[in-house]
Scaffold this motif. Sequence first.
Motif, PDB file in Angstrom:
ATOM      1  N   THR A   3      14.796  21.342 -17.907  1.00 20.17           N
ATOM      2  CA  THR A   3      14.885  22.197 -16.727  1.00 20.17           C
ATOM      3  C   THR A   3      16.342  22.251 -16.286  1.00 20.17           C
ATOM      4  N   HIS A   4      16.674  23.295 -15.636  1.00 20.43           N
ATOM      5  CA  HIS A   4      18.040  23.472 -15.156  1.00 20.43           C
ATOM      6  C   HIS A   4      18.295  22.493 -14.018  1.00 20.43           C
ATOM      7  N   ARG A   5      19.485  21.961 -13.940  1.00 20.56           N
ATOM      8  CA  ARG A   5      19.748  20.938 -12.915  1.00 20.56           C
ATOM      9  C   ARG A   5      19.711  21.485 -11.496  1.00 20.56           C
ATOM     10  N   ILE A   6      19.899  22.798 -11.322  1.00 24.52           N
ATOM     11  CA  ILE A   6      19.811  23.360  -9.960  1.00 24.52           C
ATOM     12  C   ILE A   6      18.411  23.171  -9.387  1.00 24.52           C
ATOM     13  N   PHE A   7      17.396  23.094 -10.234  1.00 21.54           N
ATOM     14  CA  PHE A   7      16.020  22.929  -9.754  1.00 21.54           C
ATOM     15  C   PHE A   7      15.875  21.636  -8.959  1.00 21.54           C
ATOM     16  N   GLY A   8      16.618  20.598  -9.366  1.00 25.81           N
ATOM     17  CA  GLY A   8      16.544  19.301  -8.701  1.00 25.81           C
ATOM     18  C   GLY A   8      17.582  19.103  -7.617  1.00 25.81           C
ATOM     19  N   THR A   9      18.415  20.106  -7.406  1.00 28.22           N
ATOM     20  CA  THR A   9      19.451  20.030  -6.372  1.00 28.22           C
ATOM     21  C   THR A   9      18.825  20.271  -5.009  1.00 28.22           C
ATOM     22  N   ALA A  10      19.235  19.487  -4.045  1.00 25.58           N
ATOM     23  CA  ALA A  10      18.707  19.643  -2.684  1.00 25.58           C
ATOM     24  C   ALA A  10      19.152  20.984  -2.103  1.00 25.58           C
ATOM     25  N   PHE A  11      18.192  21.736  -1.595  1.00 19.80           N
ATOM     26  CA  PHE A  11      18.506  23.003  -0.937  1.00 19.80           C
ATOM     27  C   PHE A  11      19.501  22.763   0.196  1.00 19.80           C
ATOM     28  N   ALA A  12      19.367  21.641   0.893  1.00 21.97           N
ATOM     29  CA  ALA A  12      20.244  21.314   2.024  1.00 21.97           C
ATOM     30  C   ALA A  12      21.706  21.177   1.604  1.00 21.97           C
ATOM     31  N   GLU A  52      16.117  19.511   6.709  1.00 22.72           N
ATOM     32  CA  GLU A  52      16.085  18.115   7.154  1.00 22.72           C
ATOM     33  C   GLU A  52      15.452  17.199   6.112  1.00 22.72           C
ATOM     34  N   LEU A  53      14.415  17.687   5.422  1.00 15.19           N
ATOM     35  CA  LEU A  53      13.744  16.878   4.396  1.00 15.19           C
ATOM     36  C   LEU A  53      14.564  16.755   3.121  1.00 15.19           C
ATOM     37  N   GLU A  54      15.594  17.608   2.998  1.00 15.65           N
ATOM     38  CA  GLU A  54      16.447  17.635   1.810  1.00 15.65           C
ATOM     39  C   GLU A  54      15.640  17.858   0.535  1.00 15.65           C
ATOM     40  N   ASN A  55      14.651  18.743   0.631  1.00 13.75           N
ATOM     41  CA  ASN A  55      13.857  19.079  -0.550  1.00 13.75           C
ATOM     42  C   ASN A  55      14.718  19.808  -1.577  1.00 13.75           C
ATOM     43  N   ASP A  56      14.394  19.577  -2.843  1.00 12.83           N
ATOM     44  CA  ASP A  56      15.113  20.276  -3.900  1.00 12.83           C
ATOM     45  C   ASP A  56      14.640  21.728  -3.962  1.00 12.83           C
ATOM     46  N   PHE A  57      15.352  22.536  -4.756  1.00  9.86           N
ATOM     47  CA  PHE A  57      15.005  23.957  -4.849  1.00  9.86           C
ATOM     48  C   PHE A  57      13.582  24.160  -5.353  1.00  9.86           C
ATOM     49  N   GLN A  58      13.166  23.322  -6.289  1.00 11.46           N
ATOM     50  CA  GLN A  58      11.810  23.468  -6.827  1.00 11.46           C
ATOM     51  C   GLN A  58      10.783  23.300  -5.711  1.00 11.46           C
ATOM     52  N   THR A  59      10.932  22.268  -4.901  1.00  6.05           N
ATOM     53  CA  THR A  59      10.015  22.019  -3.790  1.00  6.05           C
ATOM     54  C   THR A  59      10.173  23.084  -2.709  1.00  6.05           C
ATOM     55  N   PHE A  60      11.414  23.459  -2.413  1.00  5.71           N
ATOM     56  CA  PHE A  60      11.690  24.475  -1.397  1.00  5.71           C
ATOM     57  C   PHE A  60      10.915  25.759  -1.696  1.00  5.71           C
ATOM     58  N   PHE A  61      10.987  26.225  -2.934  1.00  2.91           N
ATOM     59  CA  PHE A  61      10.291  27.467  -3.274  1.00  2.91           C
ATOM     60  C   PHE A  61       8.794  27.239  -3.473  1.00  2.91           C
ATOM     61  N   ALA A  62       8.401  26.064  -3.951  1.00  5.29           N
ATOM     62  CA  ALA A  62       6.967  25.777  -4.127  1.00  5.29           C
ATOM     63  C   ALA A  62       6.250  25.747  -2.782  1.00  5.29           C
ATOM     64  N   GLN A  63       6.938  25.291  -1.741  1.00  7.78           N
ATOM     65  CA  GLN A  63       6.331  25.194  -0.418  1.00  7.78           C
ATOM     66  C   GLN A  63       6.555  26.448   0.437  1.00  7.78           C
ATOM     67  N   ALA A  64       7.266  27.417  -0.111  1.00 10.25           N
ATOM     68  CA  ALA A  64       7.519  28.650   0.642  1.00 10.25           C
ATOM     69  C   ALA A  64       6.195  29.319   0.986  1.00 10.25           C
ATOM     70  N   PRO A  65       6.023  29.716   2.240  1.00  9.61           N
ATOM     71  CA  PRO A  65       4.752  30.317   2.653  1.00  9.61           C
ATOM     72  C   PRO A  65       4.355  31.536   1.829  1.00  9.61           C
ATOM     73  N   ALA A  66       5.304  32.437   1.571  1.00  7.83           N
ATOM     74  CA  ALA A  66       4.984  33.642   0.796  1.00  7.83           C
ATOM     75  C   ALA A  66       6.266  34.368   0.435  1.00  7.83           C
TER      76      ALA A  66
END
Length: 116
Positions: A3-12, A52-66
Amino acid sequence: MSTHRIFGTAFAKVYPLYVQKAERKNRTKEEVDQIICWLTGYDSSGLQRQIELENDFQTFFAQAPAMHPNSKLIKGVVCGVRVEEVDDPLMQKIRHLDKLVDELAKGKVMGKILRE
């Protein structure tokens, strides 16, 4: 499959760079937030929570409402890659966000950025 390393980079960690890019061109943090919320469906408190949670991009987009249905209208080149031709769905979402922030920094009218 790697996987690309940006996926694991914190969105924050990337978010302030989006804001800086916009502010250098006399745009605002609020406009950046508006773009992110439009694309992902987060409201302002949800976006702040992700930061605040410092979620990575993968989590950020996975949890996006829509993801906004008009996001498929985002076209163009980011870092030499046509965003509409990106195969990986997560990478395409990241590229969509990059493209929207680029358009903001280039002075596009918000209505056009949000594909109204």
